[in-house]
Design a protein around this motif. Structure first.
Motif, short mmCIF file in Angstrom:
data_model
loop_
_atom_site.label_atom_id
_atom_site.label_comp_id
_atom_site.label_asym_id
_atom_site.label_seq_id
_atom_site.Cartn_x
_atom_site.Cartn_y
_atom_site.Cartn_z
N ARG A 76 -6.81 4.23 1.34
CA ARG A 76 -5.48 4.79 1.51
C ARG A 76 -5.15 5.80 0.41
NH1 ARG A 76 -2.91 4.55 5.93
NH2 ARG A 76 -2.84 2.29 6.09
N ALA A 77 -5.74 5.62 -0.77
CA ALA A 77 -5.43 6.47 -1.92
C ALA A 77 -6.32 7.70 -2.02
CB ALA A 77 -5.54 5.65 -3.21
N GLN A 78 -7.22 7.93 -1.06
CA GLN A 78 -8.17 9.03 -1.18
C GLN A 78 -7.48 10.40 -1.18
OE1 GLN A 78 -11.76 8.86 -1.62
NE2 GLN A 78 -10.85 6.89 -2.23
N SER A 79 -7.94 11.27 -2.06
CA SER A 79 -7.43 12.64 -2.11
C SER A 79 -7.94 13.46 -0.93
CB SER A 79 -7.83 13.31 -3.43
OG SER A 79 -9.24 13.31 -3.60
N TYR A 80 -9.12 13.16 -0.43
CA TYR A 80 -9.67 13.84 0.75
C TYR A 80 -9.21 13.07 1.98
CZ TYR A 80 -13.01 16.27 3.74
OH TYR A 80 -13.60 17.04 4.72
N GLU A 109 -3.42 -5.22 10.00
CA GLU A 109 -2.14 -5.21 9.31
C GLU A 109 -2.05 -4.11 8.25
OE1 GLU A 109 -1.83 -9.13 7.73
OE2 GLU A 109 -1.26 -10.05 9.66
N ARG A 110 -3.16 -3.84 7.56
CA ARG A 110 -3.09 -2.97 6.39
C ARG A 110 -3.68 -1.58 6.61
NH1 ARG A 110 -4.48 -6.84 1.29
NH2 ARG A 110 -3.85 -4.94 0.18
N PHE A 111 -4.50 -1.42 7.65
CA PHE A 111 -5.10 -0.11 7.91
C PHE A 111 -5.30 0.04 9.41
CE2 PHE A 111 -7.92 3.49 7.19
CZ PHE A 111 -7.46 4.01 5.98
N PRO A 112 -4.21 0.04 10.18
CA PRO A 112 -4.33 -0.03 11.64
C PRO A 112 -5.01 1.18 12.27
CG PRO A 112 -2.06 0.43 10.98
CD PRO A 112 -2.81 0.07 9.72
N GLU A 113 -5.09 2.31 11.56
CA GLU A 113 -5.76 3.48 12.13
C GLU A 113 -7.27 3.35 12.11
OE1 GLU A 113 -4.32 4.86 7.99
OE2 GLU A 113 -3.85 3.34 9.48
N ALA A 114 -7.81 2.35 11.41
CA ALA A 114 -9.26 2.14 11.40
C ALA A 114 -9.73 1.68 12.77
CB ALA A 114 -9.64 1.11 10.35
N ARG A 115 -10.96 2.04 13.09
CA ARG A 115 -11.59 1.50 14.29
C ARG A 115 -12.34 0.24 13.89
NH1 ARG A 115 -14.71 4.45 19.25
NH2 ARG A 115 -15.06 2.55 20.45
N MET A 155 0.84 -1.19 0.00
CA MET A 155 0.00 0.00 0.00
C MET A 155 0.87 1.24 0.00
SD MET A 155 -2.82 -1.28 2.76
CE MET A 155 -3.64 0.27 2.82
N THR A 156 0.41 2.29 -0.62
CA THR A 156 1.18 3.52 -0.72
C THR A 156 0.41 4.65 -0.08
OG1 THR A 156 0.24 4.05 -2.86
CG2 THR A 156 2.27 2.76 -2.85
N GLY A 157 1.11 5.76 0.14
CA GLY A 157 0.46 6.94 0.70
C GLY A 157 0.69 7.05 2.19
N ARG A 158 0.55 8.25 2.69
CA ARG A 158 0.75 8.48 4.11
C ARG A 158 -0.48 8.07 4.89
NH1 ARG A 158 -1.97 13.03 5.70
NH2 ARG A 158 -2.66 14.46 4.08
#
Length: 245
Positions: free
Chosen positions: A40-44, A66-72, A1-4
């Motif tokens: 992860r790729a969202q511009s907003y 593993e792939r989006f740990p900031e999700a609740r 995955m890419t992006g901050r």
């Protein structure tokens, strides 16, 4: 995955996001990875993600961790129908805008930006467009059966129904309408009727696109359409006081 990362943990703790993306999951381990890549790729960027899973397995939660740990991520103790899981997600959400989609969809990079822009133009309930992932005759047929009124490239404007695979509500609209009827698969239809009655007619924004993945076969499609038809009939009997016949 890419992006901050969408939002740092410090930011998340100190300031609510503007948008909460609410996602029901049920045995979603086969598709949720690509869905998270799309987020992860969202511009907003000013959003949080709330996922409520009710399948009694660990694979979906592991992929999210593993792939989006900031999700609740919340694991329900028992099976929830999709709208019940969405209602629970709204209870956990902190945003002033509520975006709904599904883990078998992949949003375009400007999906959320387009929904928010439409909401900022004064629409309390926005419904986006449904594209198709896959090109078989079966997949095209299923997609047209389900989403013919919300295809990319169609004219924008008012719609009767806002499918919860791609919709955004303001908190004002949500508070006026109330939660989804959580025991019916047709609750997005019922919710849209109630929204229109309260002055929040669904507005179609064709540039806010998610691509939907369809699985199964013709037999499973017919079985689903039959059960959903019965469900819709029960809703109309109650809502419109129609006879059983």
């Amino acid at each position: 995955m890419t992006g901050r990362p969408v939002r740092s943990r410090d930011e998340a703790a100190s300031r609510p996001p503007r948008v909460s993306i609410v996602v029901p999951a049920y045995h979603s381990d086969g598709t949720i990875g690509e869905f998270l890549d799309g987020l992860r790729a969202q511009s907003y960027r000013d959003f949080e993600t709330v996922i409520v899973s009710s399948s009694q397995e660990v694979r979906t939660g592991r992929i999210v961790a593993e792939r989006f740990p900031e999700a609740r991520f919340e694991q329900a103790a028992s099976r929830l129908l999709p709208h019940a899981a969405r209602n629970r997600g709204v209870e956990l959400a902190r945003g002033s805008l509520l975006a709904f989609t599904d883990p078998d969809c992949v949003p375009e990079p400007d999906w959320l930006e387009r929904l928010v822009a439409a909401s900022d133009r004064g629409h309390g309930l926005v419904v986006g467009a449904m594209a198709l992932r896959g090109g078989s005759a079966y997949e095209r047929a299923v997609h047209l059966v389900k989403y013919a009124h919300w295809l990319p490239g169609a004219p924008g404007g008012e719609r009767t129904i806002a499918p919860t695979a791609n919709a955004l509500y303001t908190r004002e609209a949500w508070a006026a309408i109330g939660p989804f009827h959580d025991e019916s698969f047709s609750s997005d239809t019922l919710h849209s009727w109630h929204a229109a009655a309260r002055g929040f007619r669904p507005w179609f924004e064709p540039s806010a696109v998610v691509a939907h993945t369809h699985v199964g076969n013709m037999r499973s499609l017919l079985r689903e359409r039959h059960s959903r038809g019965e469900d819709f009939a029960r809703v109309r009997m109650k809502e419109e006081r129609r006879s059983r016949a």
